[in-house]
Design a protein around this motif. Structure first.
Motif, mmCIF file in Angstrom:
data_model
loop_
_atom_site.group_PDB
_atom_site.id
_atom_site.type_symbol
_atom_site.label_atom_id
_atom_site.label_comp_id
_atom_site.label_asym_id
_atom_site.label_seq_id
_atom_site.Cartn_x
_atom_site.Cartn_y
_atom_site.Cartn_z
ATOM 1 N N ARG A 164 0.838 -1.193 0.000
ATOM 2 C CA ARG A 164 0.000 0.000 0.000
ATOM 3 C C ARG A 164 0.874 1.245 0.000
ATOM 4 O O ARG A 164 1.964 1.254 0.572
ATOM 5 C CB ARG A 164 -0.919 0.010 1.222
ATOM 6 N N PRO A 165 0.386 2.338 -0.577
ATOM 7 C CA PRO A 165 1.181 3.573 -0.599
ATOM 8 C C PRO A 165 1.593 4.054 0.789
ATOM 9 O O PRO A 165 2.708 4.516 0.970
ATOM 10 C CB PRO A 165 0.249 4.579 -1.282
ATOM 11 N N ILE A 166 0.710 3.909 1.768
ATOM 12 C CA ILE A 166 1.048 4.377 3.115
ATOM 13 C C ILE A 166 2.200 3.549 3.683
ATOM 14 O O ILE A 166 3.073 4.074 4.366
ATOM 15 C CB ILE A 166 -0.185 4.357 4.055
ATOM 16 N N TYR A 167 2.219 2.275 3.375
ATOM 17 C CA TYR A 167 3.307 1.410 3.840
ATOM 18 C C TYR A 167 4.620 1.816 3.183
ATOM 19 O O TYR A 167 5.651 1.929 3.847
ATOM 20 C CB TYR A 167 2.988 -0.062 3.539
ATOM 21 N N ARG A 168 4.558 2.049 1.874
ATOM 22 C CA ARG A 168 5.777 2.464 1.168
ATOM 23 C C ARG A 168 6.283 3.799 1.719
ATOM 24 O O ARG A 168 7.488 3.982 1.906
ATOM 25 C CB ARG A 168 5.514 2.549 -0.333
ATOM 26 N N GLU A 169 5.373 4.717 1.996
ATOM 27 C CA GLU A 169 5.787 6.006 2.555
ATOM 28 C C GLU A 169 6.397 5.809 3.942
ATOM 29 O O GLU A 169 7.441 6.394 4.258
ATOM 30 C CB GLU A 169 4.602 6.962 2.647
ATOM 31 N N TYR A 170 5.770 4.989 4.753
ATOM 32 C CA TYR A 170 6.288 4.722 6.099
ATOM 33 C C TYR A 170 7.694 4.134 6.023
ATOM 34 O O TYR A 170 8.606 4.577 6.731
ATOM 35 C CB TYR A 170 5.339 3.775 6.844
ATOM 36 N N ARG A 171 7.892 3.134 5.182
ATOM 37 C CA ARG A 171 9.207 2.493 5.058
ATOM 38 C C ARG A 171 10.254 3.485 4.555
ATOM 39 O O ARG A 171 11.395 3.493 5.015
ATOM 40 C CB ARG A 171 9.154 1.272 4.122
ATOM 41 N N GLU A 172 9.883 4.326 3.609
ATOM 42 C CA GLU A 172 10.823 5.322 3.085
ATOM 43 C C GLU A 172 11.188 6.331 4.168
ATOM 44 O O GLU A 172 12.348 6.718 4.304
ATOM 45 C CB GLU A 172 10.237 6.034 1.866
ATOM 46 N N LEU A 173 10.209 6.770 4.940
ATOM 47 C CA LEU A 173 10.490 7.690 6.036
ATOM 48 C C LEU A 173 11.396 7.033 7.085
ATOM 49 O O LEU A 173 12.308 7.687 7.607
ATOM 50 C CB LEU A 173 9.195 8.191 6.671
ATOM 51 N N CYS A 174 11.155 5.759 7.378
ATOM 52 C CA CYS A 174 12.045 5.032 8.312
ATOM 53 C C CYS A 174 13.470 5.026 7.787
ATOM 54 O O CYS A 174 14.423 5.268 8.541
ATOM 55 C CB CYS A 174 11.564 3.596 8.513
ATOM 56 N N ARG A 175 13.624 4.762 6.496
ATOM 57 C CA ARG A 175 14.956 4.734 5.898
ATOM 58 C C ARG A 175 15.628 6.097 6.000
ATOM 59 O O ARG A 175 16.791 6.207 6.371
ATOM 60 C CB ARG A 175 14.888 4.285 4.435
ATOM 61 N N LEU B 39 14.982 8.485 8.173
ATOM 62 C CA LEU B 39 15.295 8.767 9.577
ATOM 63 C C LEU B 39 16.505 7.966 10.039
ATOM 64 O O LEU B 39 17.353 8.479 10.770
ATOM 65 C CB LEU B 39 14.081 8.476 10.459
ATOM 66 N N GLU B 40 16.580 6.725 9.598
ATOM 67 C CA GLU B 40 17.736 5.896 9.945
ATOM 68 C C GLU B 40 19.023 6.506 9.392
ATOM 69 O O GLU B 40 20.044 6.574 10.080
ATOM 70 C CB GLU B 40 17.549 4.480 9.394
ATOM 71 N N ASP B 41 18.959 6.995 8.132
ATOM 72 C CA ASP B 41 20.125 7.649 7.521
ATOM 73 C C ASP B 41 20.560 8.878 8.312
ATOM 74 O O ASP B 41 21.719 9.275 8.258
ATOM 75 C CB ASP B 41 19.826 8.067 6.079
ATOM 76 N N ARG B 42 19.613 9.484 9.026
ATOM 77 C CA ARG B 42 19.924 10.682 9.811
ATOM 78 C C ARG B 42 20.219 10.354 11.282
ATOM 79 O O ARG B 42 20.277 11.242 12.118
ATOM 80 C CB ARG B 42 18.774 11.678 9.698
ATOM 81 N N GLY B 43 20.353 9.061 11.570
ATOM 82 C CA GLY B 43 20.759 8.652 12.910
ATOM 83 C C GLY B 43 19.651 8.583 13.938
ATOM 84 O O GLY B 43 19.932 8.514 15.135
ATOM 85 N N ILE B 44 18.392 8.603 13.502
ATOM 86 C CA ILE B 44 17.277 8.509 14.450
ATOM 87 C C ILE B 44 17.114 7.044 14.858
ATOM 88 O O ILE B 44 17.009 6.155 14.014
ATOM 89 C CB ILE B 44 15.961 9.041 13.832
ATOM 90 N N ASP B 45 17.069 6.801 16.166
ATOM 91 C CA ASP B 45 16.923 5.462 16.717
ATOM 92 C C ASP B 45 15.651 4.798 16.186
ATOM 93 O O ASP B 45 14.610 5.445 16.046
ATOM 94 C CB ASP B 45 16.875 5.554 18.244
ATOM 95 N N GLU B 46 15.741 3.521 15.916
ATOM 96 C CA GLU B 46 14.612 2.756 15.380
ATOM 97 C C GLU B 46 13.372 2.869 16.266
ATOM 98 O O GLU B 46 12.247 2.956 15.759
ATOM 99 C CB GLU B 46 15.011 1.284 15.229
ATOM 100 N N ASN B 47 13.543 2.896 17.575
ATOM 101 C CA ASN B 47 12.405 3.020 18.497
ATOM 102 C C ASN B 47 11.751 4.392 18.432
ATOM 103 O O ASN B 47 10.574 4.542 18.769
ATOM 104 C CB ASN B 47 12.846 2.732 19.936
ATOM 105 N N GLN B 48 12.475 5.403 18.002
ATOM 106 C CA GLN B 48 11.975 6.775 17.929
ATOM 107 C C GLN B 48 11.321 7.070 16.571
ATOM 108 O O GLN B 48 10.545 8.015 16.450
ATOM 109 C CB GLN B 48 13.133 7.746 18.192
ATOM 110 N N GLN B 49 11.620 6.257 15.570
ATOM 111 C CA GLN B 49 11.136 6.527 14.215
ATOM 112 C C GLN B 49 9.612 6.623 14.107
ATOM 113 O O GLN B 49 9.105 7.568 13.487
ATOM 114 C CB GLN B 49 11.696 5.489 13.243
#
Length: 161
Positions: A16-27, A29-39
């Motif tokens: 689903r588009p919302i899932y793809r957007e969520y995964r992209e945002l996680c990626r 945030l991860e690239d910017r050093g945001i902890d996985e629990n905070q994402q």
């Protein structure tokens, strides 16, 4: 999915588009050093950011979907079809930035309805098969404003006599 220790629930439907957007945002945030629990928390903050309303794509697509919903509630059965999502996505993405869009009759009619007509602002002039003469007039307007030098270059490039 529940973000560990966050209390934030995010429904993720694969494909689903919302899932793809969520995964992209996680990626991102991860690239910017945001902890996985905070994402999940950061993503929810972004999705609820009040300035989202100002993003042209968000505003235009929201108004179009609301107009479609009004039509469905009023009993119109054929407004929703396979192409509707693509039409809304295309209009929302390009209307703020291009000079003109030639779109289907259904979406052109929606854009002429209130409150869309009064409240949406975008650069594009909208044309459809409902107004072919207006589109031809627009093309003639462009042609009449074309400088002679541009016509000469076009003739050289495209071999037009």
């Amino acid at each position: 999915m529940i973000g560990p220790g966050t209390g934030v629930r995010v429904y993720l439907a694969c494909g689903r588009p919302i899932y793809r957007e969520y995964r992209e945002l996680c990626r991102l945030l991860e690239d910017r050093g945001i902890d996985e629990n905070q994402q999940p928390i950061e993503i929810m903050k972004f999705w609820h950011w009040e300035r989202q309303q100002e993003i042209p794509h968000q505003r235009i697509s929201s108004y179009l979907f609301a107009a479609v919903a009004r039509r469905v509630v009023m009993g119109e059965k054929k407004i929703v079809d396979r192409g509707l999502i693509n039409d809304v996505r295309t209009i929302s993405t390009y209307a703020p930035y291009v000079d003109a869009l030639f779109i289907d009759k259904r979406c052109a009619a929606l854009l002429k309805e209130e409150p869309l007509r009064a409240e949406l602002e975008y650069k594009a002039r909208i044309f459809s098969l409902n107004n072919p003469d207006e589109f031809l007039g627009y093309l003639q307007e462009i042609e009449s404003q074309t400088p002679d030098e541009v016509r000469e270059y076009a003739a050289m490039i495209y071999g037009i006599d």
